[in-house]
Enzyme design. Structure first.
Site, PDB file in Angstrom:
ATOM      1  CD  GLU A  68      71.398  95.070  23.859  1.00  0.00           C
ATOM      2  OE1 GLU A  68      71.926  94.210  24.568  1.00  0.00           O
ATOM      3  OE2 GLU A  68      72.005  96.071  23.440  1.00  0.00           O
ATOM      4  CG  ASP A  75      71.886 100.892  28.248  1.00  0.00           C
ATOM      5  OD1 ASP A  75      71.871 100.864  27.012  1.00  0.00           O
ATOM      6  OD2 ASP A  75      72.795 100.393  28.928  1.00  0.00           O
TER       7      ASP A  75
END
Length: 493
Positions: free
Chosen positions: A243, A19
């Site tokens: 997302e 991420d």
């Protein structure tokens, strides 16, 4: 191997920072991401670990240590402690602000709030500061407060966030968007969910913050849709928001980078405005190279799964940061990066996964390399993984201090892109497992030589074979044999 090099993954092979949100502060680039466990059984540990490198030497990554722990947040509890993807921005006061949401289990999933920690340094010890809120002190809980990212645009602080329900590429379970179902998933009342129709609570959102870095200036606005709010047959519907909302600005264009609902790719949209009129532009990277040269999902070049990252300009060059899966699961993800080109009209073409990544040039055609830096690893039938692979597959794994390619069966291909060769090259490998052979190739259709492998329970080095390679070339190893092998490293001389 001569001068210092960096390959993918760009951090040490025992490090798992997915991420990744890259940011240049002063003369260093910092990576802010989640923190997975090696061989773990769930997403994310209970802390954020930061790494950084000089902008003029992306081979010299430094572990800055743990910069923030879940237990420091006032919302920390037995039910709420999952630390998903964070981001950091420098505020107008010169301090650094870390945005995150401490998610929970059961009825405390993605229901907020978005919290903030602060520090005087990019990678110092952050302290809890507060929650994103309305002027009257109410926490910002509208839509789904998940995966926050922040941009300081000449003094304007823009916060993006949201979620969109990820699904496979063949179907979309619309029942999951029914208010009574979403009420249970997101801990919101049916009335609250219905009040957002027709926009839905699903999608990517933006809100501007005041100089205190906590208080919103107005209600958030929807900037990009989830799949349930897209037109059938459109490109946006094929690559809708899931997302990882991340906003960047290069030149006069705002770039909205996000993980699409197909889960393995990072896409982007652009606009002249931060809060509206975004146009879908394409895929930047897939962690299975799906879409490259028309490649279909069934022909993915690695096991695919969750992807998340963003773009940064480092020392005049643009890079996309993303992550790959290891351990035949979705729970041990490693950061990777590739250089990209942005054209005058803002277009970014999809780039392939490579082993050289941030190196800036092909890897040296001499030296010893870990087999675990393969950018392609396939048995011809690799899956998309949501938690664990349903069947045994070749994968990046570890045992003690060894990181290696595990479970290569007949027909498994491990690929490395790219090396710079200068003629005749000797190749040796270290493997363990069954009798068999590794076919060495620089083109997946043209064998160059064979490396014979003797059965062994311990790591064993093969004899050397010689091939002739010149210039920038990929290197592939195709296993053939009745049994199974593990692949530790290869040497080029």
């Amino acid at each position: 191997m001569g001068k210092t090099q960096v390959y993918n993954p760009y951090l040490p092979l025992d490090t798992y920072i997915p991420d990744g949100e890259p940011h240049v502060f002063e003369d260093r680039v910092y990576i802010y991401g989640s923190h997975d466990a090696e061989g773990g059984d769930c997403y994310c540990l209970l802390d954020y670990e930061c790494w950084s490198a000089p902008v003029n030497d992306l081979t010299a990554w430094r572990n800055e240590g743990i910069i923030y722990r879940a237990e420091q947040c006032r919302h920390y509890s037995k039910e709420r402690q999952d630390m998903y993807a964070p981001d950091v921005v420098r505020g107008n006061d010169g301090r650094y602000y870390l945005y995150y949401d401490l998610s929970g289990r059961g009825d405390h999933g993605f229901d907020g709030p978005i919290s903030v920690a602060v520090c005087d340094e990019p990678a110092g010890q952050y302290e809890y500061y507060g929650d994103v809120q309305y002027p009257d002190g109410r926490p910002l809980l509208r839509y789904i407060p998940f995966d926050p990212a922040v941009l300081n645009d000449n003094g304007h602080i823009y916060l993006t966030y949201g979620w969109g329900l990820g699904v496979d590429t063949h179907s979309f379970p619309l029942r999951l968007t029914m208010p009574n179902v979403m009420s249970r998933i997101f801990n919101k009342s049916v009335e609250e969910i219905k009040s957002e129709e027709p926009d839905s609570i699903l999608g990517a959102n933006l809100v501007e913050l005041q100089d205190d870095m906590l208080t919103v200036k107005s209600e958030p606005v929807r900037i990009f849709p989830a799949k349930n709010n897209t037109q059938k047959g459109s490109e946006v519907r094929k690559h809708s928001f899931y997302e990882g909302a991340s906003l960047r600005k290069f030149g006069d264009l705002y770039y909205f980078i996000y993980s699409s609902h197909v889960n393995h790719e990072l896409c982007y949209a652009t606009s002249r405005f931060p809060d509206r009129d975004y146009t879908y532009r394409g895929v930047i990277v897939s962690n299975g190279d799906i879409g490259m040269n028309g490649r279909k999902p069934k022909d993915r070049l690695a096991a695919t799964g969750t992807n998340h990252g963003s773009i940064e300009c480092i020392n005049g060059r643009y890079y996309i940061f993303y992550h790959r899966l290891t351990h035949a699961s979705a729970f041990s993800r490693q950061g990777c990066a590739e250089p990209i080109e942005i054209t005058e009209n803002g277009k970014i073409s999809q780039v392939e996964m490579t082993s050289c990544g941030l190196n800036g040039e092909p890897l040296n055609g001499k030296g010893t390399y870990p087999a675990a830096i393969c950018c392609n690893l396939t048995n011809g039938n690799m899956p998309h993984i949501y938690k664990y692979a349903a069947h045994p597959i070749p994968n990046i794994n570890h045992e003690g201090s060894d990181r290696f390619v595990k479970g290569m069966t007949d027909g498994t291909l491990a690929g490395y892109k790219y090396f710079l060769f200068n003629g005749n090259t000797g190749i040796r490998v270290r493997t363990r497992g069954a009798n068999g052979k590794l076919i060495v190739m620089s083109d997946t259709k043209e064998p160059l030589a064979e490396l014979a492998l003797d059965a062994s329970d311990a790591w064993k080095e093969s004899d050397e074979i010689e091939v002739h390679l010149k210039g920038k070339c990929p290197l592939y190893f195709l296993y053939q044999g009745r049994g199974e092998i593990d692949f530790l490293e290869f040497s080029l001389s």
